[in-house]
Design a protein around this motif. Structure first.
Motif, PDB file in Angstrom:
ATOM      1  N   LEU A 207      31.962  -8.899 -86.071  1.00 51.99           N
ATOM      2  CA  LEU A 207      31.695  -8.196 -84.785  1.00 51.99           C
ATOM      3  C   LEU A 207      30.605  -9.100 -84.070  1.00 51.99           C
ATOM      4  N   ALA A 208      29.458  -9.567 -85.040  1.00 53.55           N
ATOM      5  CA  ALA A 208      28.505 -10.651 -84.425  1.00 53.55           C
ATOM      6  C   ALA A 208      28.907 -11.742 -84.325  1.00 53.55           C
ATOM      7  N   SER A 209      30.016 -12.206 -85.108  1.00 56.30           N
ATOM      8  CA  SER A 209      30.848 -13.496 -84.742  1.00 56.30           C
ATOM      9  C   SER A 209      31.697 -13.534 -83.291  1.00 56.30           C
ATOM     10  N   ALA A 210      32.117 -12.199 -83.317  1.00 49.58           N
ATOM     11  CA  ALA A 210      33.043 -11.953 -82.049  1.00 49.58           C
ATOM     12  C   ALA A 210      31.970 -12.087 -80.811  1.00 49.58           C
ATOM     13  N   ALA A 211      30.679 -11.795 -80.846  1.00 51.12           N
ATOM     14  CA  ALA A 211      29.670 -11.659 -79.923  1.00 51.12           C
ATOM     15  C   ALA A 211      29.420 -13.078 -79.670  1.00 51.12           C
ATOM     16  N   GLN A 212      29.337 -13.963 -80.670  1.00 50.10           N
ATOM     17  CA  GLN A 212      29.036 -15.308 -80.512  1.00 50.10           C
ATOM     18  C   GLN A 212      29.983 -16.140 -79.786  1.00 50.10           C
ATOM     19  N   GLU A 213      31.460 -15.730 -79.973  1.00 53.51           N
ATOM     20  CA  GLU A 213      32.495 -16.506 -79.244  1.00 53.51           C
ATOM     21  C   GLU A 213      32.476 -16.069 -77.867  1.00 53.51           C
ATOM     22  N   VAL A 214      31.786 -14.827 -77.473  1.00 53.09           N
ATOM     23  CA  VAL A 214      31.844 -14.455 -76.085  1.00 53.09           C
ATOM     24  C   VAL A 214      30.908 -15.044 -75.162  1.00 53.09           C
ATOM     25  N   ALA A 215      29.738 -15.143 -76.028  1.00 58.87           N
ATOM     26  CA  ALA A 215      28.428 -15.761 -75.414  1.00 58.87           C
ATOM     27  C   ALA A 215      28.576 -17.381 -75.182  1.00 58.87           C
ATOM     28  N   GLN A 216      29.487 -17.747 -76.055  1.00 55.34           N
ATOM     29  CA  GLN A 216      29.660 -19.444 -76.015  1.00 55.34           C
ATOM     30  C   GLN A 216      30.727 -19.506 -74.817  1.00 55.34           C
ATOM     31  N   ARG A 217      31.594 -18.700 -74.621  1.00 53.29           N
ATOM     32  CA  ARG A 217      32.572 -18.786 -73.550  1.00 53.29           C
ATOM     33  C   ARG A 217      31.842 -18.423 -72.108  1.00 53.29           C
ATOM     34  N   THR A 218      31.134 -17.604 -72.120  1.00 56.05           N
ATOM     35  CA  THR A 218      30.325 -17.258 -70.792  1.00 56.05           C
ATOM     36  C   THR A 218      28.983 -17.577 -70.443  1.00 56.05           C
ATOM     37  N   GLY A 219      28.470 -18.431 -71.430  1.00 55.83           N
ATOM     38  CA  GLY A 219      27.115 -18.901 -71.343  1.00 55.83           C
ATOM     39  C   GLY A 219      26.062 -17.751 -71.443  1.00 55.83           C
ATOM     40  N   LEU A 220      26.317 -16.670 -72.002  1.00 57.69           N
ATOM     41  CA  LEU A 220      25.424 -15.524 -72.232  1.00 57.69           C
ATOM     42  C   LEU A 220      24.234 -16.134 -73.469  1.00 57.69           C
ATOM     43  N   ALA A 221      23.249 -15.862 -73.318  1.00 53.14           N
ATOM     44  CA  ALA A 221      22.220 -16.004 -74.671  1.00 53.14           C
ATOM     45  C   ALA A 221      22.301 -15.157 -75.640  1.00 53.14           C
ATOM     46  N   LEU A 254      22.363  -9.952 -76.614  1.00 52.98           N
ATOM     47  CA  LEU A 254      23.145 -10.578 -75.628  1.00 52.98           C
ATOM     48  C   LEU A 254      22.152 -10.600 -74.267  1.00 52.98           C
ATOM     49  N   ALA A 255      22.247 -11.682 -73.557  1.00 51.78           N
ATOM     50  CA  ALA A 255      21.199 -11.775 -72.180  1.00 51.78           C
ATOM     51  C   ALA A 255      22.111 -12.464 -71.079  1.00 51.78           C
ATOM     52  N   HIS A 256      22.293 -11.839 -70.013  1.00 56.96           N
ATOM     53  CA  HIS A 256      22.867 -12.339 -68.606  1.00 56.96           C
ATOM     54  C   HIS A 256      21.829 -12.443 -67.739  1.00 56.96           C
ATOM     55  N   SER A 257      21.394 -13.645 -67.445  1.00 53.82           N
ATOM     56  CA  SER A 257      20.295 -13.881 -66.449  1.00 53.82           C
ATOM     57  C   SER A 257      20.772 -14.662 -65.234  1.00 53.82           C
ATOM     58  N   HIS A 258      20.516 -14.102 -64.008  1.00 52.10           N
ATOM     59  CA  HIS A 258      20.914 -14.649 -62.717  1.00 52.10           C
ATOM     60  C   HIS A 258      19.635 -15.065 -61.624  1.00 52.10           C
ATOM     61  N   PRO A 259      19.624 -16.218 -61.123  1.00 47.82           N
ATOM     62  CA  PRO A 259      18.440 -16.707 -60.394  1.00 47.82           C
ATOM     63  C   PRO A 259      18.091 -15.741 -59.320  1.00 47.82           C
ATOM     64  N   GLU A 260      19.026 -14.937 -58.657  1.00 53.09           N
ATOM     65  CA  GLU A 260      18.603 -14.160 -57.657  1.00 53.09           C
ATOM     66  C   GLU A 260      18.453 -13.010 -58.219  1.00 53.09           C
ATOM     67  N   ALA A 306      32.351  -9.666 -69.107  1.00 49.45           N
ATOM     68  CA  ALA A 306      32.800  -9.460 -67.519  1.00 49.45           C
ATOM     69  C   ALA A 306      31.627  -9.735 -66.632  1.00 49.45           C
ATOM     70  N   ILE A 307      30.487  -9.191 -66.788  1.00 44.25           N
ATOM     71  CA  ILE A 307      29.375  -9.477 -65.947  1.00 44.25           C
ATOM     72  C   ILE A 307      29.293 -11.005 -65.768  1.00 44.25           C
ATOM     73  N   ALA A 308      28.953 -11.476 -66.955  1.00 44.17           N
ATOM     74  CA  ALA A 308      28.964 -13.158 -66.779  1.00 44.17           C
ATOM     75  C   ALA A 308      29.761 -13.853 -66.062  1.00 44.17           C
ATOM     76  N   VAL A 314      22.264  -9.500 -61.236  1.00 44.42           N
ATOM     77  CA  VAL A 314      21.233  -8.679 -61.977  1.00 44.42           C
ATOM     78  C   VAL A 314      20.984  -9.333 -63.498  1.00 44.42           C
ATOM     79  N   ASN A 315      19.887  -9.034 -64.008  1.00 45.64           N
ATOM     80  CA  ASN A 315      19.635  -9.469 -65.391  1.00 45.64           C
ATOM     81  C   ASN A 315      20.092  -8.279 -66.178  1.00 45.64           C
ATOM     82  N   VAL A 316      20.697  -8.517 -67.301  1.00 44.56           N
ATOM     83  CA  VAL A 316      21.293  -7.527 -68.326  1.00 44.56           C
ATOM     84  C   VAL A 316      21.070  -8.110 -69.626  1.00 44.56           C
TER      85      VAL A 316
END
Length: 505
Positions: A207-221, A254-260, A306-308, A314-316
């Motif tokens: 499951l952690a590896s699945a999260a890494q795949e999503v992060a790599q695809r979307t740019g999530l930290a 996981l972290a999604h950051s938006h400059p605005e 999806a948020i990414a 918004v920062n998530v």
């Protein structure tokens, strides 16, 4: 499965497709063609309603009838789906459209050749209607064929890979709505895939590896804490629950950051990849669907993707509390005392109440990010099914306004949620003779609420927090309905995205 979505304005009767889907309402003497169906009805010389009537169609929601077009329209098959009574004023309810589209696509997908190319001529006069049709159709076309073998499975996989869904809509902004619906549907389908995966193929590390795949695809930290880091960091809940398994626990951030962005939301998901109950072993009949006990973490992971993808302003931050709860010579025992991250101690009276232990660790950690709102989602209690059944999840909160907002967000996302209280008097039932708190109450009543009260003990004063118990809605053990398949449903995923979007405003 890869399913494409597009929008066209041309007549559904002339569109090159394998099937065209139309809607009809319940009427007086005969069903009434809905908006979008009139072109097809005209191709049938105005006889679509009478033909459906001869087939016994009533127009009830999700009722499906399949007709051979016999050359009346270019597609060889017409699928008519019921929408219920025609609205007296305004558009068709979006969820009614989604469920109708889902029912039609489930019918088509059940064919040996699969759904193929489908034109959706359901009511889609506005962008909202077009998006609702696209969402329902995409979810209705979902199939989990990972473990299917044989020629039939190969044919279905080949057809599914080439499936195309075309929404017929005149709305100028329909394309954007359909694109967004596709992102949401992909997220829900990811949640379903993870929940449906056999637990031997989805241990905590997987499951952690699945999260890494999503992060790599979307740019999530992303940051992943393994069992050594968890033990050194004082994450006693995850360490205690996971110590009975050969597959050690993980905490994924996981972290999604938006400059605005000006606000921060934190999501926390329960990720018990299989729940045997530990030494407080579950009965066999209650264990065969416990691969779904990681549905909360799956929905958080999919929502973050999806948020990414949607670029929500918004920062998530998100935490997946992942462990496998197994009985063994190293498993935690009833009466053991754990020290949760941050120092609070818990007496474990029942090892089958493990979800709240891993969630406590993650909730405390999430508050270090100083979010404006913390939302956790978990298949936390069997008592949720007793209280609300299999299609409605519970929402609890330490703030009345937050609870109302989360329920409203779920409704706007097309998901069924119900507000529930956190009765203060239940806290006394969690008193422990040896620790700060016990993980279960001494009496069986109000189990869903006492679990929420337990989690609330790990929320700091002044932090706004909501808890979603999705135990029943996360896994459909009955027959498919609307756009919901048997097995994993993806419950809560769209609600989390909607919460992020609301906080971005």
């Amino acid at each position: 499965m890869s399913t494409s979505l597009s929008v066209h304005t041309e007549s559904p009767s002339s569109l090159d497709a394998d099937a065209v889907v139309v809607g009809y309402h319940s009427g007086g003497d005969a069903p009434e063609p809905a908006s979008g169906a009139h072109d097809v009805d005209a191709a049938f010389s105005g006889g679509l309603a009478s033909t459906l009537s001869l087939l016994g169609a009533s127009g009830a929601p999700e009722e499906v009838h399949t007709l051979a077009s016999l050359g009346a329209v270019k597609a060889p098959v017409v699928v008519a789906v019921g929408l219920g009574p025609a609205p007296t004023d305004g558009p068709v309810d979006p969820d009614t459209l989604s469920r109708a589209a889902g029912a039609a696509l489930r019918s088509l997908s059940a064919r040996p050749e699969g759904a193929g190319r489908v034109a959706l001529a359901l009511p889609a006069r506005s962008a909202d209607e077009a998006g609702a049709v696209a969402l329902g159709a995409r979810l209705g076309a979902y199939a989990f064929d990972r473990y299917r073998t044989g020629e039939k499975a190969e044919r279905r996989a080949e057809k599914a890979g080439a499936a195309t869904l075309t929404v017929i809509s005149p709305a100028e902004d329909a394309a954007a709505a359909v694109e967004r619906a596709g992102v949401l549907a992909d997220a829900v389908c990811l949640t379903r895939d993870l929940v449906n995966t056999a637990p031997a193929d989805l241990v905590p590390e997987d499951l952690a590896s699945a999260a890494q795949e999503v992060a790599q695809r979307t740019g999530l930290a992303i940051e992943v804490l393994d069992e050594q880091a968890l033990a050194e960091g004082g994450y006693g809940g995850l360490t205690g629950v996971g110590q009975g398994s050969a597959n050690p626990p993980r905490l994924v951030r996981l972290a999604h950051s938006h400059p605005e962005a000006t606000r921060t939301v934190a999501f926390v998901g329960k990720g018990i990849t299989f729940d045997s109950g530990g030494l407080s072993l579950k009965p066999a009949g209650a264990m065969d669907w416990m691969k779904s006990d990681m549905a909360g973490a799956a929905s958080v992971l999919a929502a973050m993707g999806a948020i990414a993808d949607l670029g929500v302003k918004v920062n998530v931050v998100a935490y997946l509390a992942v462990a496998e709860n197994m009985p063994s010579g190293t498993a935690q025992r009833p009466s053991d005392v754990l020290s949760i991250y941050g120092g609070k101690t818990v007496e474990v009276l029942n090892t089958d109440a493990e979800g709240r232990l891993v969630m406590a660790d993650a909730l405390v950690r999430a508050q270090e990010d100083e979010p404006d709102l913390v939302v956790d989602i978990a298949t936390l209690t069997g008592a949720q099914l007793v209280a609300l059944g299999t299609r409605v999840f519970a929402v609890m909160s330490n703030d009345d306004g937050v609870r109302e907002d989360v329920v409203a967000a779920a409704g706007a996302a097309g998901e069924a949620a119900w507000p529930m209280p956190l009765p203060g008097e239940l806290r006394a039932g969690l008193d422990s003779a040896v620790a700060d708190i016990a993980n279960v109450a001494g009496e069986r009543w109000g189990g869903m609420l006492s679990a929420g009260v337990f989690l609330n003990e790990f929320i700091e004063e002044g932090v706004k927090w909501a808890h979603l118990d999705i135990a029943g809605p996360s896994f459909n053990q009955g027959g498919p309905h609307g756009y919901t398949s048997k097995g994993g449903t993806g419950a809560g995923t769209r609600t989390l995205v909607r919460i992020a979007e609301e906080y971005a405003k």
